[in-house]
Design an enzyme around this catalytic site. Structure first.
Site, PDB file in Angstrom:
ATOM      1  N   GLY A  72       0.810  -1.213   0.000  1.00 16.60           N
ATOM      2  CA  GLY A  72       0.000   0.000   0.000  1.00 16.60           C
ATOM      3  C   GLY A  72       0.843   1.264   0.000  1.00 16.60           C
ATOM      4  O   GLY A  72       0.539   2.231  -0.710  1.00 16.60           O
ATOM      5  N   THR A  73       1.911   1.264   0.781  1.00 16.19           N
ATOM      6  CA  THR A  73       2.730   2.473   0.896  1.00 16.19           C
ATOM      7  C   THR A  73       3.363   2.828  -0.441  1.00 16.19           C
ATOM      8  O   THR A  73       3.310   3.982  -0.886  1.00 16.19           O
ATOM      9  CB  THR A  73       3.815   2.262   1.975  1.00 16.19           C
ATOM     10  OG1 THR A  73       3.165   1.951   3.209  1.00 16.19           O
ATOM     11  CG2 THR A  73       4.678   3.496   2.144  1.00 16.19           C
ATOM     12  N   GLN A 180      -8.021  -0.221   2.886  1.00 13.76           N
ATOM     13  CA  GLN A 180      -8.977  -0.789   3.846  1.00 13.76           C
ATOM     14  C   GLN A 180     -10.307  -1.159   3.193  1.00 13.76           C
ATOM     15  O   GLN A 180     -11.119  -1.856   3.815  1.00 13.76           O
ATOM     16  CB  GLN A 180      -9.240   0.196   4.995  1.00 13.76           C
ATOM     17  CG  GLN A 180      -8.051   0.406   5.909  1.00 13.76           C
ATOM     18  CD  GLN A 180      -7.674  -0.843   6.702  1.00 13.76           C
ATOM     19  OE1 GLN A 180      -8.444  -1.802   6.820  1.00 13.76           O
ATOM     20  NE2 GLN A 180      -6.472  -0.849   7.244  1.00 13.76           N
ATOM     21  N   SER A 200      -3.422  -3.397  -0.775  1.00  7.94           N
ATOM     22  CA  SER A 200      -2.317  -4.092  -0.121  1.00  7.94           C
ATOM     23  C   SER A 200      -2.721  -5.519   0.235  1.00  7.94           C
ATOM     24  O   SER A 200      -3.815  -5.743   0.766  1.00  7.94           O
ATOM     25  CB  SER A 200      -1.939  -3.334   1.156  1.00  7.94           C
ATOM     26  OG  SER A 200      -0.999  -4.078   1.897  1.00  7.94           O
ATOM     27  N   THR A 238      12.357  -7.707 -10.815  1.00  8.45           N
ATOM     28  CA  THR A 238      11.815  -9.051 -11.006  1.00  8.45           C
ATOM     29  C   THR A 238      10.578  -9.231 -10.138  1.00  8.45           C
ATOM     30  O   THR A 238      10.579  -8.883  -8.957  1.00  8.45           O
ATOM     31  CB  THR A 238      12.892 -10.097 -10.649  1.00  8.45           C
ATOM     32  OG1 THR A 238      14.011  -9.882 -11.497  1.00  8.45           O
ATOM     33  CG2 THR A 238      12.367 -11.517 -10.824  1.00  8.45           C
ATOM     34  N   CYS A 326       0.256   6.402  18.294  1.00  5.52           N
ATOM     35  CA  CYS A 326       1.425   6.462  19.159  1.00  5.52           C
ATOM     36  C   CYS A 326       2.241   5.192  19.050  1.00  5.52           C
ATOM     37  O   CYS A 326       1.720   4.094  19.095  1.00  5.52           O
ATOM     38  CB  CYS A 326       0.976   6.691  20.587  1.00  5.52           C
ATOM     39  SG  CYS A 326       1.610   5.529  21.768  1.00  5.52           S
TER      40      CYS A 326
HETATM   41  C1  LIG Z   1      -2.005  -0.476   5.926  1.00  2.00           C
HETATM   42  C2  LIG Z   1      -2.369   0.720   5.153  1.00  2.00           C
HETATM   43  C3  LIG Z   1      -1.478   1.277   4.219  1.00  2.00           C
HETATM   44  C4  LIG Z   1      -0.078   0.741   4.022  1.00  2.00           C
HETATM   45  O1  LIG Z   1      -0.060  -0.494   3.362  1.00  2.00           O
HETATM   46  P1  LIG Z   1       1.276  -1.399   3.432  1.00  2.00           P
HETATM   47  O2  LIG Z   1       1.007  -2.518   2.483  1.00  2.00           O
HETATM   48  O3  LIG Z   1       1.378  -1.869   4.846  1.00  2.00           O
HETATM   49  O4  LIG Z   1       2.411  -0.548   3.010  1.00  2.00           O
HETATM   50  C5  LIG Z   1      -1.882   2.375   3.507  1.00  2.00           C
HETATM   51  N1  LIG Z   1      -3.105   2.903   3.674  1.00  2.00           N
HETATM   52  C6  LIG Z   1      -3.997   2.405   4.544  1.00  2.00           C
HETATM   53  C7  LIG Z   1      -5.344   3.021   4.664  1.00  2.00           C
HETATM   54  C8  LIG Z   1      -3.662   1.305   5.322  1.00  2.00           C
HETATM   55  O5  LIG Z   1      -4.551   0.821   6.198  1.00  2.00           O
END
Ligand SMILES: *Cc1c(COP(=O)(O)O)cnc(C)c1O
Length: 400
Positions: A72-73, A180, A200, A238, A326
């Site tokens: 996701g990041t 999400q 993700s 790859t 936190c």
């Molecule tokens: C977990 C999450 C991410 C990050 O995804 P990763 O695969 O852990 O990098 C980004 N956005 C939201 C809303 C998330 O809940």
């Protein structure tokens, strides 16, 4: 006593059927998907099949609109940076105050180091986007809009289809962080104006370290990672074949689950929320009561610390999360609850329970048994609580 896992918005258990699908791609099917021999061809076909499963889950028109990434990041970063690069005559980004750090910290960085103008649209007390402020921020200076489909802390859903239409009116690209939402709400991208969408694997019972960015056909794009020609030049390196195959299987399972089980999870979540509200005073559910993910319950318990609740829950074998981002024991409450103007005395005591398709009714019942004595015990220790009621000090602005 079996431990109870209610932190599925942080990560989910990889489904055993996903693991099973992945295993051959560590052993006999080890080929490089780009190779021109039989070892590669089989693997290339498996990657293609996984892409197709994601296309189906997203309701995308073409399977080549799915680009595999590391998660996701990376997808969020790629989308926003690509948007800025393909529109060099535009220098503004529109996002919200409640996005995931994968979006917000990139925007902070772009603002500080690249001179990008960032509009952070506020939300109301239920976490709903301020549509007037959004309209006001849109202009022909905006390169890309990035607004999440569903919030990871409260589950609040943004009306992204309508928000995308508004972005199109000023010619901006529209990206949504749907990490999400995918696997929890129905998505049909071909009927929308959404240009890019992030997802993700590990948030939908797939493996960690794999994700995807949907890029609508015809959308101008710049790769973040340069190198070989993988992913049609949109993401070099790859392919993570076991991860991709696992994500494909997770997408198939999510599609089947959504058809059958969303109502069951929603009912369990509602039973948890109602049960907590009935048994415990001075607490409330945060987020949009109407438009919310079916699996997420974020409950704020006034006059106590969320971290303390989590420690006692953990002792009772129950894993949840504090609403607060936190990490190092800092007393800053969550940026999401702060953006919603949840009072400090409550935001500090917010707990997120996030369910999954693996959650059972007896698990929810055990949480409902364990929570009231935990809250009572902590309130006895709270300086803001005497004889079953908040003390005057609790309202002292010095505390906030
Ligand atoms: C977990 C999450 C991410 C990050 O995804 P990763 O695969 O852990 O990098 C980004 N956005 C939201 C809303 C998330 O809940």
């Amino acid at each position: 006593m079996q431990p109870i896992y209610l932190d599925n918005n942080a990560t989910t258990r990889t489904d055993p059927r996903v693991v099973e699908a992945m295993l051959p791609y560590f052993t006999e099917q080890f080929g490089n998907a780009s190779s021109m021999h039989a070892f590669g061809a089989d693997v290339g076909a498996a990657v293609g099949a996984a892409r197709h499963s994601l296309q189906a889950l997203l309701g995308a028109e073409f399977d080549h609109e799915v680009v595999f990434t590391s998660g996701g990041t990376e997808s969020d970063n790629t989308a926003i940076l690509a948007g800025l690069r393909v529109m060099p005559d535009r220098n503004e980004v529109v996002t919200s105050t409640v996005e995931h750090p994968a979006v917000l910290s990139l925007c902070d960085w772009l603002e500080r180091n690249e001179g990008v103008v960032v509009h952070r649209i506020p939300v109301d007390s239920q976490g709903r986007l301020d549509i007037d402020a959004y309209r006001a921020a849109l202009s022909d200076r905006v390169a890309v809009v990035s607004l999440m489909w569903a919030n990871n802390e409260t589950g609040t859903i943004f009306p992204v289809e309508g928000l995308a239409d508004l972005a199109k009116e000023v010619g901006a690209l529209f990206h949504t962080d749907a990490v999400q939402a995918v696997g929890k709400v129905a998505i049909n991208l071909k009927d929308t104006a959404i240009d890019m969408l992030s997802l993700s694997g590990h948030k939908l019972h797939g493996p960690k370290g794999i994700g995807a960015l949907y890029v609508r056909r015809g959308t101008r794009f710049r790769s973040l990672v340069r190198g070989g020609h993988q992913e049609r030049g949109r993401r070099a390196g790859t392919e993570n074949v076991p991860g991709i195959v696992g994500l494909g299987r997770a997408a198939e399972l999510a599609a089947a689950y959504m058809a059958d089980e969303t109502t069951r999870v929603r009912d369990l979540r509602d039973r948890l929320e109602q049960g907590l509200l009935q048994r415990i005073g001075n607490c409330f559910v945060t987020g949009d009561p109407l438009d919310r993910l079916p699996n997420t319950a974020n409950v704020a318990f006034e006059y106590i610390e969320g971290e303390a609740i989590l420690l006692l829950l953990n002792k009772a074998g129950i894993a949840a999360s504090s609403g607060s981002a936190c990490t190092s024991g800092s007393l800053e409450p969550s940026h999401v609850l702060r953006a919603m103007d949840v009072p400090f005395t409550a935001a500090h005591g917010a707990i997120r329970f996030s369910l999954s398709r693996e959650t059972t009714a007896p698990e929810i019942d055990r949480v409902l048994e364990e929570m009231p004595p935990i809250i009572a015990r902590l309130r006895e220790l709270s300086p803001f609580w005497t004889d079953g009621t908040p003390t005057a000090d609790a309202f002292n602005p010095a505390y906030a």
